[in-house]
Design a protein around this motif. Structure first.
Motif, PDB file in Angstrom:
ATOM      1  N   ARG A  99     -35.741 -20.803  24.326  1.00  0.00           N
ATOM      2  CA  ARG A  99     -35.323 -19.715  25.216  1.00  0.00           C
ATOM      3  C   ARG A  99     -33.828 -19.431  25.168  1.00  0.00           C
ATOM      4  N   PHE A 100     -33.026 -20.483  24.913  1.00  0.00           N
ATOM      5  CA  PHE A 100     -31.595 -20.316  25.077  1.00  0.00           C
ATOM      6  C   PHE A 100     -30.824 -20.858  23.874  1.00  0.00           C
ATOM      7  N   VAL A 101     -29.652 -20.267  23.660  1.00  0.00           N
ATOM      8  CA  VAL A 101     -28.638 -20.918  22.829  1.00  0.00           C
ATOM      9  C   VAL A 101     -27.811 -21.746  23.810  1.00  0.00           C
ATOM     10  N   ILE A 102     -27.763 -23.053  23.567  1.00  0.00           N
ATOM     11  CA  ILE A 102     -27.263 -23.970  24.598  1.00  0.00           C
ATOM     12  C   ILE A 102     -25.910 -24.543  24.202  1.00  0.00           C
ATOM     13  N   ALA A 103     -24.984 -24.518  25.117  1.00  0.00           N
ATOM     14  CA  ALA A 103     -23.680 -25.160  24.912  1.00  0.00           C
ATOM     15  C   ALA A 103     -23.431 -26.089  26.089  1.00  0.00           C
ATOM     16  N   ASP A 104     -22.982 -27.295  25.785  1.00  0.00           N
ATOM     17  CA  ASP A 104     -22.668 -28.246  26.852  1.00  0.00           C
ATOM     18  C   ASP A 104     -21.295 -27.944  27.421  1.00  0.00           C
ATOM     19  N   VAL A 105     -21.145 -28.246  28.664  1.00  0.00           N
ATOM     20  CA  VAL A 105     -19.818 -28.159  29.267  1.00  0.00           C
ATOM     21  C   VAL A 105     -19.360 -29.584  29.515  1.00  0.00           C
ATOM     22  N   GLY A 106     -18.267 -29.952  28.930  1.00  0.00           N
ATOM     23  CA  GLY A 106     -17.789 -31.325  29.058  1.00  0.00           C
ATOM     24  C   GLY A 106     -17.482 -31.683  30.507  1.00  0.00           C
ATOM     25  N   ALA A 107     -17.746 -32.908  30.871  1.00  0.00           N
ATOM     26  CA  ALA A 107     -17.472 -33.355  32.234  1.00  0.00           C
ATOM     27  C   ALA A 107     -16.939 -34.772  32.199  1.00  0.00           C
ATOM     28  N   ALA A 108     -16.089 -35.088  33.189  1.00  0.00           N
ATOM     29  CA  ALA A 108     -15.552 -36.447  33.269  1.00  0.00           C
ATOM     30  C   ALA A 108     -16.668 -37.399  33.665  1.00  0.00           C
ATOM     31  N   SER A 109     -16.539 -38.670  33.246  1.00  0.00           N
ATOM     32  CA  SER A 109     -17.575 -39.636  33.621  1.00  0.00           C
ATOM     33  C   SER A 109     -17.542 -39.839  35.134  1.00  0.00           C
ATOM     34  N   PRO A 110     -18.705 -39.967  35.751  1.00  0.00           N
ATOM     35  CA  PRO A 110     -18.770 -40.021  37.215  1.00  0.00           C
ATOM     36  C   PRO A 110     -18.208 -41.333  37.764  1.00  0.00           C
ATOM     37  N   ALA A 111     -17.805 -41.292  39.041  1.00  0.00           N
ATOM     38  CA  ALA A 111     -17.320 -42.500  39.702  1.00  0.00           C
ATOM     39  C   ALA A 111     -18.502 -43.435  39.951  1.00  0.00           C
ATOM     40  N   ALA A 112     -18.219 -44.719  40.017  1.00  0.00           N
ATOM     41  CA  ALA A 112     -19.287 -45.712  40.140  1.00  0.00           C
ATOM     42  C   ALA A 112     -20.039 -45.579  41.465  1.00  0.00           C
ATOM     43  N   GLU A 113     -19.350 -45.088  42.510  1.00  0.00           N
ATOM     44  CA  GLU A 113     -19.998 -45.078  43.828  1.00  0.00           C
ATOM     45  C   GLU A 113     -20.702 -43.752  44.143  1.00  0.00           C
ATOM     46  N   THR A 114     -20.588 -42.779  43.211  1.00  0.00           N
ATOM     47  CA  THR A 114     -21.197 -41.471  43.502  1.00  0.00           C
ATOM     48  C   THR A 114     -22.722 -41.564  43.461  1.00  0.00           C
ATOM     49  N   LYS A 115     -23.363 -40.744  44.286  1.00  0.00           N
ATOM     50  CA  LYS A 115     -24.830 -40.742  44.338  1.00  0.00           C
ATOM     51  C   LYS A 115     -25.424 -39.480  43.717  1.00  0.00           C
ATOM     52  N   VAL A 116     -24.557 -38.479  43.512  1.00  0.00           N
ATOM     53  CA  VAL A 116     -25.036 -37.198  42.992  1.00  0.00           C
ATOM     54  C   VAL A 116     -24.347 -36.914  41.655  1.00  0.00           C
ATOM     55  N   LEU A 117     -25.167 -36.653  40.652  1.00  0.00           N
ATOM     56  CA  LEU A 117     -24.628 -36.328  39.322  1.00  0.00           C
ATOM     57  C   LEU A 117     -24.858 -34.848  39.037  1.00  0.00           C
ATOM     58  N   ARG A 118     -23.916 -34.249  38.324  1.00  0.00           N
ATOM     59  CA  ARG A 118     -24.058 -32.824  37.969  1.00  0.00           C
ATOM     60  C   ARG A 118     -23.829 -32.667  36.466  1.00  0.00           C
ATOM     61  N   PHE A 119     -24.809 -32.115  35.802  1.00  0.00           N
ATOM     62  CA  PHE A 119     -24.677 -31.819  34.375  1.00  0.00           C
ATOM     63  C   PHE A 119     -24.743 -30.296  34.205  1.00  0.00           C
ATOM     64  N   THR A 120     -23.678 -29.740  33.668  1.00  0.00           N
ATOM     65  CA  THR A 120     -23.625 -28.276  33.543  1.00  0.00           C
ATOM     66  C   THR A 120     -23.826 -27.851  32.092  1.00  0.00           C
ATOM     67  N   TYR A 121     -24.605 -26.816  31.899  1.00  0.00           N
ATOM     68  CA  TYR A 121     -24.882 -26.259  30.569  1.00  0.00           C
ATOM     69  C   TYR A 121     -24.630 -24.754  30.609  1.00  0.00           C
ATOM     70  N   LEU A 122     -24.162 -24.238  29.474  1.00  0.00           N
ATOM     71  CA  LEU A 122     -24.048 -22.781  29.339  1.00  0.00           C
ATOM     72  C   LEU A 122     -25.251 -22.311  28.529  1.00  0.00           C
ATOM     73  N   LEU A 123     -26.073 -21.496  29.138  1.00  0.00           N
ATOM     74  CA  LEU A 123     -27.310 -21.050  28.498  1.00  0.00           C
ATOM     75  C   LEU A 123     -27.213 -19.560  28.190  1.00  0.00           C
ATOM     76  N   ARG A 124     -27.364 -19.243  26.913  1.00  0.00           N
ATOM     77  CA  ARG A 124     -27.369 -17.825  26.522  1.00  0.00           C
ATOM     78  C   ARG A 124     -28.792 -17.456  26.126  1.00  0.00           C
ATOM     79  N   PRO A 125     -29.458 -16.580  26.879  1.00  0.00           N
ATOM     80  CA  PRO A 125     -30.855 -16.239  26.556  1.00  0.00           C
ATOM     81  C   PRO A 125     -30.946 -15.665  25.149  1.00  0.00           C
ATOM     82  N   ARG A 126     -31.996 -16.076  24.451  1.00  0.00           N
ATOM     83  CA  ARG A 126     -32.147 -15.603  23.076  1.00  0.00           C
ATOM     84  C   ARG A 126     -32.573 -14.136  23.025  1.00  0.00           C
ATOM     85  N   ASN A 127     -33.313 -13.681  24.033  1.00  0.00           N
ATOM     86  CA  ASN A 127     -33.691 -12.266  24.079  1.00  0.00           C
ATOM     87  C   ASN A 127     -34.130 -11.925  25.493  1.00  0.00           C
ATOM     88  N   GLN A 128     -34.579 -10.686  25.645  1.00  0.00           N
ATOM     89  CA  GLN A 128     -34.883 -10.221  27.002  1.00  0.00           C
ATOM     90  C   GLN A 128     -36.247 -10.694  27.494  1.00  0.00           C
TER      91      GLN A 128
END
Lengths: 344, 292
Positions: A99-128
């Motif tokens: 469905r998508f052309v996918i690019a990762d968005v770099g992120a710093a490694s999370p802190a040891a005590e964090t409970k919530v992780l966020r992974f961000t991606y840039l998704l470009r739809p391949r077509n309509q």
């Protein structure tokens, strides 16, 4: 320790230490430090660990023009080992890759005590025709489940980030009043035209090349053979001698004559064997005279016949009068004789 | 201030004053105006054409943040590279430049055609093979069907796609020379081992020749039909008219960029065979033929 130790037959027994021992063995898994390899799901497991993990998609927008990207963030909550969690590679998941052309968005490694992780991606739809960010399956390790008889066997439960509908609109154009960057891949945008060779090389036809190759091998080999013969003139004659199997076998026997119990007899036998193999010598020819007459009938020159007869007479003299002395010279003479007969 | 100087320096580096105009000035007129280009290249030499094409490509790259300005430059570059190709140059680098210019101009089917034409001339060229695979992956197949499986050609891995004829001839020549030398050595020494080595070399030569022969035969079989590329989405029908039912039940149109082999032509329709072997008809105006 002594306050709980009990005296049994006069010995203080460390009951508290005994009680703690099983906990030491279990602690790694109970406290969630190590994920067992047994039972791990074959896919969709990203090393996440926790008692109750949930995942969901967050999008920066739900309507995106074709050839533009939307930022999709995978939010993982309830993780107890945030630094060990592997970022899901959406490019390896067909539902996303198709469905998508996918690019990762770099992120710093999370802190040891964090409970919530966020992974961000840039998704470009391949077509309509793309209508959603699809569901993402997410297995995690629940350390408590393994030690609960009710949930045993379900220590790798699965949760999902539910699919989010999106709308892909037609590409924005200049009429919209915005400058749209080229949507081609970065490597293509970075391409520098390669210089073209303007001189047309004169390439000979394949048959001409093949003919040249076919000729070159034999010509080179023949040249090598000629040079070799010039440098080693005797080698050719020796090679011809070796060519005759009978001569080769006779020469082999001559080399071993010295080690035999009766060297002259051995030499005579070798020579006779050679003559019978090399020429169609009669089987009845055994004495020097008989051998000589047979060879004469076969058209051998009188000189060579005489040499053969002399050799057998010398062998008889060695055997019956000299007691085997001088067999070395006889062996040399036999070798020379064989060479001469081979060269005829 | 420093940033401004840096940008100015970068501009100087990117566009040295070597006799051609500022891309900003170029953008005032359409660089891809065919009549203008035809006039420009009428008496141009090959070197001038190449130089002009490279300038247009660089101008397109300069405007990469604005597709409406960049694409005409890439179209002009593609046209100029096409002109070089038309004049008989058959260089893999030229084929790659053509294809990338066309793709950056937003014409994916023409890029696929250019890559196929390049590979017809130099099928062993790895950059062309990679570029073609990438271009094929950019074809927008619908996500809810298996059209991609039916239409996408599998990359070929044969001896002809791995080494050029010159490399093959060189290897064959070395092996043949070794075989001749081993036979000569056998003549010198009468050692049977040399004959064994010679036999191995001849066997290797036979295998190499058989691979080349098989490759050529299968290639002739594959390429006896001209390659066509769908240039805009087209219905794939069972017959040569709009009244015929669709060939692939439940499938949408063939997207632009799909490669197929043309079998026959009737009226304004062409019968094509997809990579999976499915045969059907598409309007002639919806396809682009390669000039192999």
């Amino acid at each position: 320790m002594t306050d709980v130790a009990t005296k049994v037959a006069g010995i203080r027994f460390p009951w508290r230490a005994v009680a703690v021992l099983p906990l030491l063995f279990l602690s790694d898994q109970v406290l969630g430090k190590e994920i067992p390899s047994v039972g791990q799901p074959p896919g969709d497991f990203y090393n996440a660990q926790g008692n109750r993990i949930s995942v969901k998609w967050e999008l920066d927008r739900t309507a995106v023009p074709e050839n533009e990207e939307l930022a999709a963030t995978l939010v993982v909550s309830g993780v107890t080992n945030p630094q060990d969690v592997i970022r899901p590679d959406l490019r390896k998941l067909p539902a996303f890759e198709s469905r998508f052309v996918i690019a990762d968005v770099g992120a710093a490694s999370p802190a040891a005590e964090t409970k919530v992780l966020r992974f961000t991606y840039l998704l470009r739809p391949r077509n309509q025709t793309v209508d959603c960010v699809p569901t993402l399956a997410f297995h995690y390790y629940n350390p408590a489940a393994a030690y609960n008889p009710v949930t045993a066997g379900r220590q790798f439960p699965m949760t999902t980030a539910k699919k989010v509908p999106i709308v892909v609109t037609r590409p924005r154009r200049e009429a919209d009043g915005l400058a749209i960057p080229l949507g081609e891949p970065a490597w293509l945008l970075a391409y520098q035209p390669r210089p073209v060779s303007l001189a047309q090389p004169a390439i000979p036809g394949p048959w001409l090349v093949l003919a040249l190759i076919a000729l070159f091998g034999p010509v080179a080999a023949a040249a090598w053979l000629l040079v070799w013969r010039r440098v080693y003139p005797d080698c050719g004659r020796l090679a011809r001698i070796r060519r005759s199997r009978a001569a080769r076998r006779a020469n082999e026997q001559l080399r071993h004559a010295r080690g035999s119990s009766d060297p002259p007899a051995f030499l005579a036998s070798a020579m006779l064997g050679y003559l019978r193999a090399r020429f169609p010598l009669s089987p009845n020819s055994a004495t020097p005279n008989e051998i000589g007459s047979s060879l004469t009938e076969l058209g051998l020159s009188p000189v060579e016949v005489e040499e053969v007869v002399d050799f057998f007479l010398a062998v008889d003299a060695q055997r019956f009068f000299l007691g085997g002395e001088g067999s070395d010279s006889l062996a040399t003479e036999a070798g020379t004789l064989i060479s001469r007969l081979e060269s005829t | 201030m420093t940033v401004g100087l840096g940008i100015f320096g970068a501009m100087l580096l990117a566009f040295p004053h070597n006799g051609w105009s500022d891309p900003q000035a170029d953008s005032q007129s359409d660089p891809a105006d065919i009549s203008r280009l035809t006039e420009l290249v009428r008496d141009s030499s090959l070197a001038e054409l190449q130089s002009r094409a490279m300038r247009e490509f660089e101008s397109g790259s300069w405007f990469r943040s604005d597709a409406s300005k960049a694409r005409p430059h890439f179209r002009a570059a593609a046209w100029l590279y096409d002109e070089l190709w038309r004049r008989g140059l058959r260089d893999p680098a030229l084929a790659l430049n053509r294809a990338h210019s066309r793709r950056l101009a937003g014409d994916l089917p023409a890029a696929i055609v250019a890559l196929n034409e390049g590979l017809a001339a130099a099928r062993w060229d790895r950059p062309l093979q990679i570029a073609l695979e990438d271009a094929r992956s950019a074809v927008a197949y619908p996500t809810h069907s298996d059209l991609a499986t039916l239409c996408r050609p599998a990359p070929k891995a044969t001896i002809g796609t791995r080494m050029s004829p010159i490399e093959g001839q060189l290897i064959a020549g070395v092996v043949w020379l070794a075989a001749c030398c081993f036979i000569t050595r056998f003549v010198m020494t009468r050692g049977a081992g040399w004959l064994g080595f010679a036999g191995l070399c001849l066997a290797a030569l036979a295998v190499l020749g058989a691979c080349w022969m098989h490759d050529e035969l299968t290639r002739d079989d594959d390429e006896s039909r001209s390659l066509v590329v769908v240039i805009h989405d087209a219905q794939f029908r069972r017959g040569n008219a709009e009244t015929f039912p669709l060939r692939l039940d439940g499938q949408s149109r063939l997207p632009q960029g799909v490669e197929a082999r043309a079998l026959t032509r009737r009226g304004e329709w062409v019968q094509i065979r997809l990579a999976s072997g499915v045969i059907g008809w598409v309007p002639e105006k919806a396809i682009l033929k390669t000039n192999n």
